[in-house]
Design a protein around this motif. Structure first.
Motif, PDB file in Angstrom:
ATOM      1  N   ALA A  87      -4.040  35.070  13.530  1.00  0.00           N
ATOM      2  CA  ALA A  87      -3.194  35.482  14.506  1.00  0.00           C
ATOM      3  C   ALA A  87      -2.449  34.520  15.110  1.00  0.00           C
ATOM      4  N   ARG A  88      -2.122  33.912  15.447  1.00  0.00           N
ATOM      5  CA  ARG A  88      -1.441  33.018  16.186  1.00  0.00           C
ATOM      6  C   ARG A  88      -0.636  32.403  15.173  1.00  0.00           C
ATOM      7  N   ALA A  89       0.515  32.027  14.956  1.00  0.00           N
ATOM      8  CA  ALA A  89       1.688  32.070  13.672  1.00  0.00           C
ATOM      9  C   ALA A  89       2.603  31.240  14.817  1.00  0.00           C
ATOM     10  N   GLN A  90       1.989  30.474  15.353  1.00  0.00           N
ATOM     11  CA  GLN A  90       3.991  29.810  15.860  1.00  0.00           C
ATOM     12  C   GLN A  90       4.063  28.732  14.747  1.00  0.00           C
ATOM     13  N   HIS A  91       5.595  28.964  14.810  1.00  0.00           N
ATOM     14  CA  HIS A  91       6.388  27.945  13.559  1.00  0.00           C
ATOM     15  C   HIS A  91       5.740  26.686  14.214  1.00  0.00           C
ATOM     16  N   ALA A  92       5.976  26.021  14.879  1.00  0.00           N
ATOM     17  CA  ALA A  92       4.782  24.573  14.856  1.00  0.00           C
ATOM     18  C   ALA A  92       3.546  24.179  14.252  1.00  0.00           C
TER      19      ALA A  92
END
Length: 124
Positions: free
Chosen positions: A84-89
């Motif tokens: 649910a936390r698809a941050q780029h990094a």
């Protein structure tokens, strides 16, 4: 039939994913509720692909994949993360670990099977 190992601690997500994948007729799904459960069952199941939740109590998806990769028979099995936390990094870090793809939650049950098959055919 594609043998899929699904590691997910949330019962509702497990149920939705299993229904979505099995209705296609393309997948044989084994589900595990934790990283340890997956470590205990994965080698005997011999999956063609693994789908791992990122945030789980006890052992994260990344830790689970690291441990699964220590099993010779599983070291080259494509791994797909669900988060649910698809941050780029974080996406870059997961791909650097060898993730074939990252699927964002909430996912579309109708396209889940196609997303998994595409990731298997064209690993990142």
């Amino acid at each position: 039939m594609i043998k899929l190992l699904h590691v997910e601690d949330d019962a509702d997500i497990r149920e939705i994913a299993k229904m979505a994948l099995e209705i296609s007729g393309d997948f044989e799904v084994m589900q595990c509720v934790s990283g340890q459960d997956a470590l205990d069952a994965a080698e005997a199941f011999a999956p063609d692909v693994m789908v791992l939740d990122m945030m789980m109590p006890g052992m994260t998806g990344k830790e689970t994949l690291t441990r699964l990769r220590e099993v010779a028979a599983l070291k080259d099995v494509p791994a797909i993360f669900m988060t649910a936390r698809a941050q780029h990094a974080e996406l870059e870090e997961l791909r650097a670990m060898g993730a074939a793809d990252v699927i964002s939650k909430p996912f579309d049950p109708m396209s889940l099977g196609d997303q998994i098959k595409a990731a298997m055919a064209n690993p990142a």
